[in-house]
Design a protein around this motif. Structure first.
Motif, mmCIF file in Angstrom:
data_model
loop_
_atom_site.group_PDB
_atom_site.id
_atom_site.type_symbol
_atom_site.label_atom_id
_atom_site.label_comp_id
_atom_site.label_asym_id
_atom_site.label_seq_id
_atom_site.Cartn_x
_atom_site.Cartn_y
_atom_site.Cartn_z
ATOM 1 N N ARG A 1 0.763 -1.286 -0.175
ATOM 2 C CA ARG A 1 0.205 0.271 0.142
ATOM 3 C C ARG A 1 0.882 1.369 0.083
ATOM 4 O O ARG A 1 1.979 0.848 0.756
ATOM 5 C CB ARG A 1 -0.744 -0.025 1.100
ATOM 6 C CG ARG A 1 -2.327 1.119 1.077
ATOM 7 C CD ARG A 1 -2.851 0.955 2.745
ATOM 8 N NE ARG A 1 -2.404 1.360 3.587
ATOM 9 C CZ ARG A 1 -3.423 1.406 5.035
ATOM 10 N NH1 ARG A 1 -4.540 1.326 4.677
ATOM 11 N NH2 ARG A 1 -2.659 2.089 6.149
ATOM 12 N N ILE A 2 0.979 1.846 -1.054
ATOM 13 C CA ILE A 2 1.433 2.895 -1.475
ATOM 14 C C ILE A 2 0.644 4.782 -0.825
ATOM 15 O O ILE A 2 0.948 5.628 -0.710
ATOM 16 C CB ILE A 2 1.818 3.251 -2.354
ATOM 17 C CG1 ILE A 2 1.358 3.656 -3.496
ATOM 18 C CG2 ILE A 2 3.462 2.577 -2.982
ATOM 19 C CD1 ILE A 2 1.543 4.183 -4.791
ATOM 20 N N TYR A 3 -0.812 4.421 -0.846
ATOM 21 C CA TYR A 3 -1.635 5.527 -0.504
ATOM 22 C C TYR A 3 -2.423 5.006 0.814
ATOM 23 O O TYR A 3 -3.263 4.178 0.040
ATOM 24 C CB TYR A 3 -1.809 6.693 -1.938
ATOM 25 C CG TYR A 3 -2.519 7.438 -1.867
ATOM 26 C CD1 TYR A 3 -2.422 8.881 -1.334
ATOM 27 C CD2 TYR A 3 -3.285 7.694 -1.966
ATOM 28 C CE1 TYR A 3 -2.934 9.820 -1.381
ATOM 29 C CE2 TYR A 3 -4.946 8.395 -1.921
ATOM 30 C CZ TYR A 3 -4.237 9.935 -0.929
ATOM 31 O OH TYR A 3 -5.410 11.244 -1.082
ATOM 32 N N TYR A 4 -2.689 6.527 1.705
ATOM 33 C CA TYR A 4 -3.999 6.125 2.002
ATOM 34 C C TYR A 4 -5.028 7.139 2.495
ATOM 35 O O TYR A 4 -4.107 7.863 2.859
ATOM 36 C CB TYR A 4 -4.082 4.827 3.610
ATOM 37 C CG TYR A 4 -5.227 4.917 4.004
ATOM 38 C CD1 TYR A 4 -6.048 4.255 4.138
ATOM 39 C CD2 TYR A 4 -5.872 6.106 5.399
ATOM 40 C CE1 TYR A 4 -7.460 3.985 4.623
ATOM 41 C CE2 TYR A 4 -6.229 5.535 5.588
ATOM 42 C CZ TYR A 4 -7.288 4.631 6.197
ATOM 43 O OH TYR A 4 -8.446 4.597 6.522
ATOM 44 N N SER A 5 -5.832 7.531 1.800
ATOM 45 C CA SER A 5 -6.392 8.168 2.631
ATOM 46 C C SER A 5 -7.881 8.344 3.040
ATOM 47 O O SER A 5 -8.721 7.285 2.708
ATOM 48 C CB SER A 5 -6.871 9.359 1.404
ATOM 49 O OG SER A 5 -7.538 10.818 2.094
ATOM 50 N N ALA A 6 -8.302 8.851 4.361
ATOM 51 C CA ALA A 6 -9.631 8.979 5.446
ATOM 52 C C ALA A 6 -10.814 10.482 4.040
ATOM 53 O O ALA A 6 -10.252 11.348 4.472
ATOM 54 C CB ALA A 6 -9.319 8.456 6.631
ATOM 55 N N GLY A 7 -11.228 10.395 3.801
ATOM 56 C CA GLY A 7 -12.095 11.373 3.598
ATOM 57 C C GLY A 7 -11.520 11.633 1.887
ATOM 58 O O GLY A 7 -10.012 11.064 1.791
ATOM 59 N N THR B 1 2.403 10.751 -5.639
ATOM 60 C CA THR B 1 4.283 10.886 -4.728
ATOM 61 C C THR B 1 3.324 10.600 -3.822
ATOM 62 O O THR B 1 2.765 10.188 -3.229
ATOM 63 C CB THR B 1 4.261 12.367 -4.788
ATOM 64 O OG1 THR B 1 3.084 13.028 -3.596
ATOM 65 C CG2 THR B 1 4.782 13.471 -5.290
ATOM 66 N N VAL B 2 4.710 10.100 -3.328
ATOM 67 C CA VAL B 2 4.836 8.937 -2.036
ATOM 68 C C VAL B 2 6.151 9.860 -0.879
ATOM 69 O O VAL B 2 6.555 9.725 -1.614
ATOM 70 C CB VAL B 2 4.996 7.405 -2.509
ATOM 71 C CG1 VAL B 2 5.459 6.558 -0.689
ATOM 72 C CG2 VAL B 2 3.684 6.632 -2.835
ATOM 73 N N ASN B 3 5.287 9.657 -0.159
ATOM 74 C CA ASN B 3 6.731 10.829 0.874
ATOM 75 C C ASN B 3 7.018 11.943 0.019
ATOM 76 O O ASN B 3 8.124 12.098 0.062
ATOM 77 C CB ASN B 3 8.038 9.798 1.430
ATOM 78 C CG ASN B 3 6.871 8.660 2.435
ATOM 79 O OD1 ASN B 3 6.100 9.200 2.963
ATOM 80 N ND2 ASN B 3 6.795 7.342 1.804
#
Length: 269
Positions: free
Chosen positions: A223-229, A237-239
């Motif tokens: 998993r490289i991205y997570y968003s709540a909302g 991008t990652v970091n």
């Protein structure tokens, strides 16, 4: 011994009595009102025979000068007295009754959320305790705009106004907002190359889903991205570093009654 001289004596006493006029009053009947009608001046009372003097009102909800406040009087039938004292100090009074009708308390209930193509029931609070009718406006998307708790299936966000009217014509209104959750439109490609065209992975309508989550995985299942909302769409991008061009896999969970969606998105530059 009593002796009589033959002479008759007569002594006459007189006294003047002044009759003062008593005010002859008028007080026309008062129309019934609702508790939320607002204060008003009573003008139907006065001296019918034109005597100068001063009139004073008394009774529930009325000021001495005749301002009547139905909400202060409360619902019921009340007696209002008008007392008039003439400049000659003579006084009189007259009374009328006024009916104050209760006003229903309109409460359209909590705001609602409905999925596109779905149906939600409006749930107003119904506690009048006397006969009332209901009117919802606009009628758009309602199965019965005169039902107390109609079913709503709007085509867009909408605010409904509920008007509750008693059998005496007293009414109040309240509003409820219905948010329509349209099916998210998930693009399968975007190009975060800094040209301000498709630089972010914009999932249309997803920001309207409270508590939704978005997950993105690389081809190794990491998993490289997570968003709540999703008020701030992913920029690829990652970091803070751009991810390589390629295919990535997502799980979008709108929640709020809508099923998860899984698929892929290509990043090109």
């Amino acid at each position: 011994m009593i002796s009589y001289s033959g002479i008759t004596c007569l002594n006459v006493l007189t006294k003047t009595i002044t009759l003062l006029a008593t005010p002859n009053l008028r007080f026309d009947p008062l129309n019934e009102v609702c508790t939320n009608a607002g204060s008003f001046q009573i003008t139907q009372a006065g001296s019918a025979n034109g005597l100068p003097g001063t009139g004073v009102f008394s009774g529930p909800g009325v000021s001495p000068s005749g301002f009547f406040d139905p909400s202060a009087a409360t619902a019921g039938v009340h007696t209002i007295r008008y007392t008039f004292t003439g400049a000659n100090t003579c006084s009189n009074y007259i009374e009328q009754t006024i009916a104050v009708n209760p006003t229903p308390n309109a409460n359209a209930g909590p705001d609602k959320v409905v999925l596109e193509g779905g149906v939600v029931q409006l749930t107003p609070a119904m506690n009048a305790g006397f006969p009332v009718t209901y009117t919802w406006t606009p009628p758009t998307g309602l199965n019965n705009p005169n039902a107390p708790d109609p079913l709503a299936s709007p085509a867009d966000d909408i605010t409904y106004t509920l008007k509750v009217t008693s059998n005496k014509g007293c009414n109040t209104s309240d509003q409820v907002f219905v948010r329509l959750l349209k099916k998210p439109e998930i693009p399968n490609i975007f190009s975060p190359n800094g040209d301000n065209i498709h630089d972010r992975w914009v999932i249309k309508f997803l920001e309207t889903y409270p508590g939704c989550t978005v997950e993105v995985f690389n081809r190794y299942g990491q998993r490289i991205y997570y968003s709540a909302g999703y008020s701030n769409p992913w920029d690829g991008t990652v970091n803070g570093k751009p991810v390589p061009v390629g295919t990535y896999y997502y799980i979008v969970d709108p929640k709020n009654g809508r099923q998860k969606e899984a698929g892929y998105v290509d990043i090109v530059r």
